[in-house]
Design an enzyme around this catalytic site. Structure first.
Site, PDB file in Angstrom:
ATOM      1  N   LYS A  45      12.741 -21.239 -44.302  1.00 23.24           N
ATOM      2  CA  LYS A  45      12.507 -22.634 -43.913  1.00 23.24           C
ATOM      3  C   LYS A  45      13.292 -22.891 -42.638  1.00 23.24           C
ATOM      4  O   LYS A  45      14.500 -23.065 -42.644  1.00 23.24           O
ATOM      5  CB  LYS A  45      12.968 -23.618 -44.985  1.00 23.24           C
ATOM      6  N   PRO A  46      12.589 -22.910 -41.476  1.00 26.47           N
ATOM      7  CA  PRO A  46      13.309 -23.188 -40.233  1.00 26.47           C
ATOM      8  C   PRO A  46      13.670 -24.674 -40.170  1.00 26.47           C
ATOM      9  O   PRO A  46      13.155 -25.465 -40.957  1.00 26.47           O
ATOM     10  CB  PRO A  46      12.296 -22.844 -39.141  1.00 26.47           C
ATOM     11  N   GLY A  57      24.118 -23.513 -41.151  1.00 28.62           N
ATOM     12  CA  GLY A  57      24.009 -24.949 -40.929  1.00 28.62           C
ATOM     13  C   GLY A  57      25.332 -25.618 -41.206  1.00 28.62           C
ATOM     14  O   GLY A  57      26.399 -24.987 -41.086  1.00 28.62           O
ATOM     15  N   GLU A  72      26.809 -19.343 -43.182  1.00 24.22           N
ATOM     16  CA  GLU A  72      27.400 -19.463 -41.841  1.00 24.22           C
ATOM     17  C   GLU A  72      27.461 -20.956 -41.564  1.00 24.22           C
ATOM     18  O   GLU A  72      26.435 -21.572 -41.268  1.00 24.22           O
ATOM     19  CB  GLU A  72      26.511 -18.779 -40.792  1.00 24.22           C
ATOM     20  N   LEU A  73      28.640 -21.544 -41.676  1.00 25.85           N
ATOM     21  CA  LEU A  73      28.729 -23.005 -41.641  1.00 25.85           C
ATOM     22  C   LEU A  73      29.407 -23.516 -40.366  1.00 25.85           C
ATOM     23  O   LEU A  73      29.472 -22.812 -39.367  1.00 25.85           O
ATOM     24  CB  LEU A  73      29.433 -23.493 -42.905  1.00 25.85           C
ATOM     25  N   CYS A 110      28.090 -23.512 -33.050  1.00 29.28           N
ATOM     26  CA  CYS A 110      29.137 -23.511 -34.075  1.00 29.28           C
ATOM     27  C   CYS A 110      30.393 -22.800 -33.579  1.00 29.28           C
ATOM     28  O   CYS A 110      31.452 -22.962 -34.161  1.00 29.28           O
ATOM     29  CB  CYS A 110      28.614 -22.824 -35.322  1.00 29.28           C
ATOM     30  N   GLU A 128      33.494 -31.414 -35.854  1.00 21.79           N
ATOM     31  CA  GLU A 128      32.712 -30.693 -34.842  1.00 21.79           C
ATOM     32  C   GLU A 128      32.135 -31.719 -33.870  1.00 21.79           C
ATOM     33  O   GLU A 128      31.450 -32.646 -34.302  1.00 21.79           O
ATOM     34  CB  GLU A 128      31.534 -30.008 -35.528  1.00 21.79           C
TER      35      GLU A 128
HETATM   36  P1  NAP Z   1      22.177 -28.953 -41.318  1.00 25.80           P
HETATM   37  O1  NAP Z   1      21.880 -30.379 -41.354  1.00 25.80           O
HETATM   38  O2  NAP Z   1      23.021 -28.376 -42.380  1.00 25.80           O
HETATM   39  O3  NAP Z   1      20.756 -28.217 -41.257  1.00 25.80           O
HETATM   40  C1  NAP Z   1      20.604 -26.825 -41.291  1.00 25.80           C
HETATM   41  C2  NAP Z   1      19.362 -26.472 -42.092  1.00 25.80           C
HETATM   42  O4  NAP Z   1      19.499 -26.949 -43.424  1.00 25.80           O
HETATM   43  C3  NAP Z   1      18.088 -27.107 -41.548  1.00 25.80           C
HETATM   44  O5  NAP Z   1      17.003 -26.234 -41.772  1.00 25.80           O
HETATM   45  C4  NAP Z   1      17.949 -28.328 -42.429  1.00 25.80           C
HETATM   46  O6  NAP Z   1      16.643 -28.801 -42.523  1.00 25.80           O
HETATM   47  C5  NAP Z   1      18.406 -27.784 -43.742  1.00 25.80           C
HETATM   48  N1  NAP Z   1      18.815 -28.810 -44.697  1.00 25.80           N
HETATM   49  C6  NAP Z   1      19.301 -30.056 -44.455  1.00 25.80           C
HETATM   50  N2  NAP Z   1      19.532 -30.699 -45.617  1.00 25.80           N
HETATM   51  C7  NAP Z   1      19.185 -29.845 -46.612  1.00 25.80           C
HETATM   52  C8  NAP Z   1      19.172 -29.916 -48.030  1.00 25.80           C
HETATM   53  N3  NAP Z   1      19.580 -31.009 -48.672  1.00 25.80           N
HETATM   54  N4  NAP Z   1      18.745 -28.846 -48.732  1.00 25.80           N
HETATM   55  C9  NAP Z   1      18.316 -27.745 -48.103  1.00 25.80           C
HETATM   56  N5  NAP Z   1      18.291 -27.611 -46.756  1.00 25.80           N
HETATM   57  C10 NAP Z   1      18.723 -28.637 -46.027  1.00 25.80           C
HETATM   58  O7  NAP Z   1      22.853 -28.523 -39.981  1.00 25.80           O
HETATM   59  P2  NAP Z   1      22.470 -28.975 -38.496  1.00 25.80           P
HETATM   60  O8  NAP Z   1      23.198 -30.202 -38.191  1.00 25.80           O
HETATM   61  O9  NAP Z   1      21.018 -28.957 -38.294  1.00 25.80           O
HETATM   62  O10 NAP Z   1      23.043 -27.729 -37.718  1.00 25.80           O
HETATM   63  C11 NAP Z   1      24.281 -27.735 -37.123  1.00 25.80           C
HETATM   64  C12 NAP Z   1      25.319 -27.105 -38.029  1.00 25.80           C
HETATM   65  O11 NAP Z   1      25.060 -25.720 -38.154  1.00 25.80           O
HETATM   66  C13 NAP Z   1      26.692 -27.203 -37.440  1.00 25.80           C
HETATM   67  O12 NAP Z   1      27.628 -27.524 -38.424  1.00 25.80           O
HETATM   68  C14 NAP Z   1      26.945 -25.812 -36.909  1.00 25.80           C
HETATM   69  O13 NAP Z   1      28.290 -25.473 -36.783  1.00 25.80           O
HETATM   70  C15 NAP Z   1      26.248 -24.988 -37.909  1.00 25.80           C
HETATM   71  N6  NAP Z   1      25.947 -23.677 -37.374  1.00 25.80           N
HETATM   72  C16 NAP Z   1      26.653 -22.625 -37.851  1.00 25.80           C
HETATM   73  C17 NAP Z   1      26.420 -21.363 -37.354  1.00 25.80           C
HETATM   74  C18 NAP Z   1      27.184 -20.205 -37.876  1.00 25.80           C
HETATM   75  O14 NAP Z   1      26.764 -19.095 -37.642  1.00 25.80           O
HETATM   76  N7  NAP Z   1      28.287 -20.396 -38.563  1.00 25.80           N
HETATM   77  C19 NAP Z   1      25.459 -21.174 -36.371  1.00 25.80           C
HETATM   78  C20 NAP Z   1      24.755 -22.277 -35.887  1.00 25.80           C
HETATM   79  C21 NAP Z   1      25.018 -23.516 -36.422  1.00 25.80           C
HETATM   80  P3  NAP Z   1      16.111 -29.975 -41.566  1.00 25.80           P
HETATM   81  O15 NAP Z   1      16.101 -29.419 -40.199  1.00 25.80           O
HETATM   82  O16 NAP Z   1      14.772 -30.245 -42.095  1.00 25.80           O
HETATM   83  O17 NAP Z   1      17.064 -31.122 -41.723  1.00 25.80           O
END
Ligand code: NAP
Length: 480
Positions: free
Chosen positions: A179-180, A233, A255-256, A289, A384
């Site tokens: 699921k992207p 995420g 990976e958070l 991240c 962040e």
């Molecule tokens: P996010 O809100 O956690 O979203 C990431 C993914 O999870 C998306 O596909 C999102 O779908 C999905 N998601 C959201 N709510 C969900 C739920 N209740 N159940 C299942 N899936 C769900 O994160 P973001 O704000 O988009 O991304 C930024 C974050 O990612 C930052 O904290 C960053 O540090 C982290 N990140 C970490 C790494 C690493 O390698 N450690 C790399 C890149 C990014 P939707 O798009 O449909 O909301």
């Protein structure tokens, strides 16, 4: 300006077919630079993802028993197709995500490199023969693919976050349901199109597009057929998925979020540190991240660093990622703009000084900012930022630098600049982080293990360690 228009897909990819949602619902994918609609994709639900999981489960025995060499060849072919289409994939990525075209070109190469790396690693999943503990017994250890893997990824690296997981999963012999992020499914779908061209059998890789993440996530984490969850995420969502996965005790990789310190010691090469800070802070408009979230500079070189760094920040060009020479594109959406603005406002109210840039965005575009006179009471110290904002903190001893660096629940990337070999070892060992850049601002590569400690997650991606996340160890004791 894409040469191969077939790379723009408007359907999900399940069982090797381009598929609509059962409900027939769709949603629009927009360019964050100007809100123009690029296309629409299916808005899938629980029923759709259930079906994709069943298909992945059906295909698992065939894919996992294929010779590693044959899986490797398909992955290698896929890698070549990704690189042959680098420019088109980059244009698509900039359209759906906003990052400058040169960064998208870089991400396609970086993303593809994981497919190449794991096409090689596929052939090297060795076991062990363990010296026996008693006469007449033999101990053999083998590694086997975990099974159907559920993958959920964020929008900030629309291709690489997927290939870092799919590469090792497929190499190990797992089948996947992805699921992207809802904002950026097009890079994933284009990659799937090329995987199909490379000869990946139907049902091995499935992509479910949806704008109801929680519904899809719930099914992936609770369905008994899924044996592994790999998520990149936010920490908040990661914790939730971990909790949900507990009901069926799935293997998990997370990976958070991060809160990277970027420390400049008094003996550092200040020019190199300022240059490194630019690359580390402003890549992807600060939306990574591993971005420097807190720049910590020794009192003695603080003014010198701020001056050199500020000069460079002023030169960064802001604009639509598709225009040439642009360094900083738009933020992904309006709520991201609001969040960044609030963090800066909080710091300014608590006494920070804005020495470069402006906290007044034009649409989703910010002029990159440098803040001085910041301290650990400001919200941006512990959160962040995910935007083009560089707060520069002061410290006056190694102990203080280490203490400030570790004063966070996160533990993903960290960076520091020094020329003193004794200090380098001491600081590198004291930083509670999964990754340390020493006199370097960019650390990601497919050959090294990427991942965090503390609330930044668990598991590693890339390198010789990355494939283990998708393998179970089996021990066999043979009696006489
Ligand atoms: P996010 O809100 O956690 O979203 C990431 C993914 O999870 C998306 O596909 C999102 O779908 C999905 N998601 C959201 N709510 C969900 C739920 N209740 N159940 C299942 N899936 C769900 O994160 P973001 O704000 O988009 O991304 C930024 C974050 O990612 C930052 O904290 C960053 O540090 C982290 N990140 C970490 C790494 C690493 O390698 N450690 C790399 C890149 C990014 P939707 O798009 O449909 O909301």
């Amino acid at each position: 300006s894409m040469k191969n228009k077939d790379l723009l897909r408007s359907k999900a990819f399940v069982d090797g077919k381009w598929t609509d949602a059962h409900s027939g619902k769709t949603y629009d994918i927009k360019n964050p630079a100007d809100d123009s609609v690029i296309t629409s994709v299916p808005d899938m639900d629980e029923e759709d993802v259930k079906e994709a999981i069943e298909i992945a489960d059906r295909e698992f025995p065939k894919w996992s028993s294929m010779l590693a060499k044959d899986r490797s060849e398909i992955l290698d072919k896929w890698y070549r197709l990704l690189m042959d289409n680098q420019e088109d994939l980059a244009v698509l990525m900039t359209m759906e995500m906003g990052k400058p075209l040169k960064e998208s070109m870089g991400e396609v190469a970086y993303g593809a490199s994981f497919i190449q790396w794991f096409s090689e690693e596929a052939k090297r999943v060795y076991g062990d023969v363990v010296p026996n503990h008693a006469q007449g017994k033999r101990i053999v250890v083998i590694k086997q693919p975990v099974g159907v893997t559920g993958i959920i990824t964020p929008w900030n690296f629309p291709l690489a976050m997927i290939t870092r997981k799919v590469g090792p999963a497929l190499a190990a012999g797992c089948t996947v349901v992805i699921k992207p992020a809802q904002d950026t499914p097009l890079s994933a779908l284009a990659a799937a199109y090329l995987a199909q061209k490379a000869g990946l059998p139907p049902g091995v890789l499935n992509i479910v597009t949806s704008n109801s993440a929680s519904e899809i996530g719930k099914e992936l984490t609770t369905n008994k057929l899924v044996k592994k969850i790999s998520f990149t995420g936010s920490t908040k969502v990661g914790k939730m998925l971990m909790e949900q996965s507990a009901s069926t005790v799935k293997k998990i990789s997370l990976e958070l979020g991060g809160n990277a310190p970027f420390v400049v010691f008094e003996d550092a090469d200040i020019e190199a540190a300022a240059e490194g800070a630019i690359a580390c802070k402003f890549r992807n408009a600060g939306q990574t991240c591993v971005c420097a979230n807190r720049i910590l500079v020794h009192d003695k070189v603080y003014d010198q660093f701020v001056e050199k760094f500020s000069e460079k920040v002023k030169k960064l060009k802001v604009g639509n990622g598709l225009d040439s020479g642009v360094d900083i594109g738009p933020l992904i959406n309006d709520s991201a703009v609001e969040k960044v603005s609030e963090l800066v406002e909080d710091a300014l109210q608590k006494g920070a000084k804005l020495v470069v840039g402006s906290n007044k965005p034009e649409g989703r575009f910010f002029d990159p900012m440098v803040l001085t006179d910041v301290n650990d009471e400001m919200e941006m110290f512990s959160k962040e930022i995910f935007g083009p904002v560089a707060p520069v903190y002061r410290f006056s001893s190694d102990e203080e630098a280490i203490e400030l660096s570790n004063k966070t629940k996160f533990g993903l990337a960290s960076y520091f600049y020094s020329r003193d070999i004794g200090r380098i070892w001491k600081v590198a060992e004291s930083l509670q982080y999964g990754m340390v850049g020493i006199n370097e601002g960019l650390i990601s590569t497919e050959v090294a293990p990427f991942g965090g400690v503390k609330e930044s997650g668990m598991g590693r991606e890339g390198s010789k360690y990355g494939i283990d996340e998708y393998l179970n160890i089996k021990y066999m004791l043979m009696g006489g």
